[in-house]
Structure formats: C-alpha cells, structure tokens
Scaffold this active site. Structure first.
Site, mmCIF file in Angstrom:
data_model
loop_
_atom_site.group_PDB
_atom_site.id
_atom_site.type_symbol
_atom_site.label_atom_id
_atom_site.label_comp_id
_atom_site.label_asym_id
_atom_site.label_seq_id
_atom_site.Cartn_x
_atom_site.Cartn_y
_atom_site.Cartn_z
ATOM 1 N N CYS A 122 47.729 77.952 -58.246
ATOM 2 C CA CYS A 122 48.014 78.932 -57.188
ATOM 3 C C CYS A 122 49.490 78.793 -56.896
ATOM 4 C CB CYS A 122 47.182 78.655 -55.931
ATOM 5 S SG CYS A 122 47.668 79.698 -54.537
ATOM 6 N N CYS A 162 50.429 79.435 -52.808
ATOM 7 C CA CYS A 162 50.085 78.407 -51.808
ATOM 8 C C CYS A 162 49.356 77.300 -52.559
ATOM 9 C CB CYS A 162 49.316 78.985 -50.622
ATOM 10 S SG CYS A 162 48.083 80.235 -50.965
ATOM 11 N N SER A 163 48.082 77.093 -52.303
ATOM 12 C CA SER A 163 47.360 76.080 -53.068
ATOM 13 C C SER A 163 45.873 76.398 -53.083
ATOM 14 C CB SER A 163 47.580 74.686 -52.478
ATOM 15 O OG SER A 163 48.940 74.365 -52.476
ATOM 16 N N CYS A 164 45.530 77.663 -53.301
ATOM 17 C CA CYS A 164 44.128 78.065 -53.327
ATOM 18 C C CYS A 164 43.377 77.250 -54.376
ATOM 19 C CB CYS A 164 44.017 79.546 -53.652
ATOM 20 S SG CYS A 164 44.792 80.586 -52.399
#
Lengths: 118, 209, 96
Positions: free
Chosen positions: B112, B115-117
């Site tokens: 991701c 962000c950090s999905c």
C-alpha cells in the site's frame, strides 16, 4: 506547485527493506493496540463518527515533517484526536487537562517530547 | 509477548518504569474521555483489544491450507475471502478481502504505497517493514530488488504482479502449494504458510525445512 | 451501478494533481492500463475524507499496467505488471 504529496511515495528512492529489523516480529505495545481499537470503535457501523478516509486525510495533513517524525500509531492518534475535537466529541481543554493528569500520575513521569518544536 | 488485556486499567505493570510519551498520554486521555462521555464503553474497548489480539497470520494460514486441499473452497476463496473464511469459523471483518493466486506464470506481491492498508482482520497487524518508507516506495518500482532483500528470487519469465491496495479492498496472496507437500494433512500444510508469503515477499516454507 | 468502462477496456489515468486527499497514486497518473475487474461502487473517498457522505458512490476498477511502462528504467521481467484500484472519476478512455 507541489505535484506529489509527501505520503504518496510509490516509486521514490529509499533505503533497503529490513525484513528482520526491530518490529518485524514484535508484538505491538498496548497503547498502540489501544489506538487501533479506538479507531475501530469510533468508525464502526454503530457510531460512524470517523471514516477511514478522514483518518487518512488527517494523517496526510500532519505535513511532511511531522509525518516522518511520528511513528505509525502516533500519526493515527494525532489524526483521530484532531477529528474528535473538530467534530465536537471532545474539547481541547478537557483533553489537555486529562493528559496532564495522566502524565503526572504516571510513576516514571512523562518525557520532554511534549515540548513544542521550533 | 501476549499482554494481559483482561482489565482496562491504563497502567500496564511492565511499562510503568518507562516515561509516558506525549502520544501515549493522548491515547490514554482520549480513551478515558470517550468512555466517560458514553461514546464507547470499557467493555467494548476491552472486547476490541481482545479481537485485535485474536487475529494472527494463523487465520490466513488455515484458509490457505484449506484452499490447497479443496479446489471448490479455493474457487470460493478467490471470489470472496471474508465469506470463505467464515466457513472455517474465522471472522475476517467487514472490509472486503480478495485473494490473488500465485501460479506457475504469475507471482503476486501486495503493498500500500499511500498508507499501509493490510488485511489485518484476517492476518493481524502488519510488520513494521510493511509500513516503512523503504517498502512502500520501492515495492512498485523495483519489486525484484525488494524481494531479493527477503531472500526471494522469482525467475524473469514469471510475471511479477504488484498490487497497490489503494482503495476499499484489502489483498492477500494465495501462495502456490510447495513441492514435496503431497503427503501432508491440512494442519501440517498450514504450518508452511507464513505471514510474509501471504504478502508475497517470500514463498511458503518447504516441507521438512 | 452503471460502470462506464468494461473489463478489457484501455483506460488512461488522469494526469491531475489536486491539492487534497485522493486515492490515486502519483506514479500511475497519466499512464495507460487495462481494466481487469469491476469491484462494485464505493462511496467517494475524496468527499468522505472531508466529512461528507461520499454519495454518489463511484465504480471502482482494478487497472493493470505494464510495469515497464510505468518506469523508464524498470529492470525486471518484460511481463511484470502493476495492479491499482482506481475510482471512475480518475479514468478516461485511452486512444486505441
């Protein structure tokens, strides 16, 4: 005109990935899980106070310096808190008082990172 | 590891000797104020923390192992991971998760960049490197170099397919069943499935390794 | 939901740079790919992010790019690809 926003980093140069570095296997700290839990509750179907997109927008709007300086869950709680204040769920004054109380009660005290940065 | 979340008392005994940071105090204060205002209850907070602690790569590993032994289940898994996980009694939450299958010709990797999905409701919270600038920046531009840093080499004639989870879905890799695993039962197969191979940066463990 | 693009359609990602919250990564803007899947309609993140209801929902597509077309100096395999989830407001039909 700024074309690329700082969180949008796909393709930029960066150092090596550290697959076995600190945090590869560690358990999250209790306060980090609490941030995650708070977000899940205030964004759930029952409450719908914050959307994930608002959380993300709030993180992006911390700006390039702060974004990189804070850890992942620090960014989250900073954004969540701003949103809760904006939406009138909590007041800045009560939040500040409560944070001061919690820090004063903490056996080892607080660290100096609450100082405003120049 | 496993901290005790059976009580909502803020002072974790193992942390009291460490000074509280600004953002830890903020977290604690926000949690307390939300409870006092009746927006959330202490019980809901405790239950949510328990739910977070209950998610780990083991959930994903069970799903992958079942897909390796049951082609019909695999077909259902590739359509809808959340629904398929439910068949195994695993609650993967309401955010839709999709599985992308590694085959002889395609190797998948998840990132991701914005962000950090991450499919945290199925396989738990992400490792730090997944959230770090180096992975988020480089996984799309030089994925083979990034995989090499995990000790993973994908032949050049295999398509390396990088998935950037930018939107409302989360992705996991359905790795290929390793050679030499023919005699293993489902539980033993699940042991071969690591978190990293469900992100696509490694392959499953080899039987006997 | 009426999806403007069908599976297999060639699409271009708008080379747009709005100064706010969007979910289209910089590295695919202005690039051309192929729709591989239509994921349904989701509320618009560009409105949800600012406290609005995100309606009308937007069709969300999986768009596949040839990785070598995204980067001038891509050093990987010729068949390597990159798949990104993109909302309909970011896509235009690509010239055939």
């Amino acid at each position: 005109m700024v074309l690329r926003r700082h969180h949008d980093m796909g393709g930029l140069d960066a150092g090596p990935v550290d697959p076995s570095g600190p945090g590869a296997e560690h358990d999250y700290a209790p306060w980090e899980k609490k941030v995650d839990a708070i977000l899940r509750l205030v964004s759930d179907q029952k409450r719908r106070i914050i959307t994930v997109d608002e959380l993300r927008r709030g993180i992006e709007e911390l700006g390039p310096g702060v974004y990189d300086e804070l850890s992942y869950y620090e960014r989250w709680i900073a954004s969540i808190t701003n949103l809760l204040v904006e939406k009138g769920v909590i007041e800045i004054d009560e939040l500040g008082r409560r944070m001061a109380e919690i820090t004063a009660d903490w056996p080892a005290g607080g660290v100096a990172d609450a100082e405003p940065k120049a | 590891m496993a901290h005790d979340h059976s009580h909502p008392h803020p002072h974790q005994p193992d942390l009291e000797e460490t000074p509280l940071t600004h953002y830890q105090a903020m977290t604690e204060a926000v949690g307390q104020l939300l409870i006092e205002k009746g927006i959330i209850t202490g019980e809901e907070l405790r239950a949510t923390l328990e739910s977070i602690d209950s998610k780990s790569p083991a959930g994903g590993a069970r799903v992958v192992a079942r897909a390796w032994v049951d082609p019909d289940f695999k077909a259902r898994l590739l359509v809808d991971v959340n629904k398929a996980a439910e068949e195994l009694g695993i609650d993967a939450g309401i955010i839709p998760i999709r599985a992308v299958e590694n085959t002889a010709g395609v190797h998948n990797v998840i990132v991701c960049t914005l962000c950090s999905c991450y499919p945290r409701n199925l396989i738990g919270l992400p490792p730090d490197w997944y959230k770090a600038r180096s992975y988020r920046s480089r996984a799309v531009r030089e994925p083979r170099a990034v995989l090499a840093e995990f000790g993973t080499a994908i032949p050049d004639d295999v398509e390396l397919r990088v998935h950037d989870s930018t939107a409302d879905l989360r992705y996991m890799v359905l790795p290929a069943r390793p050679a030499g695993s023919e005699g293993l039962d489902e539980a033993a197969l699940a042991e071969l499935v690591t978190r990293d191979c469900m992100i696509g940066v490694t392959l499953p463990k080899s039987p006997g390794a | 939901m009426t999806a403007r693009f069908a599976i297999g359609a060639k699409v271009s990602v708008r080379a747009a740079y709005p100064p706010g919250h969007v979910r289209t990564p910089f590295f695919v803007r202005g690039k051309t790919g192929v729709v591989t899947e239509i994921m349904g309609a989701y509320r618009n993140p560009e409105a949800l992010a600012y406290g609005r209801d995100g309606e009308p929902a937007l069709p969300l597509y999986r768009v596949q790019f040839q990785t070598a077309e995204l980067w001038d100096d891509y050093g990987g395999g010729a068949a390597d690809s990159t798949v990104v989830d993109i909302y309909e407001n970011w896509l235009d039909p690509a010239e055939a």
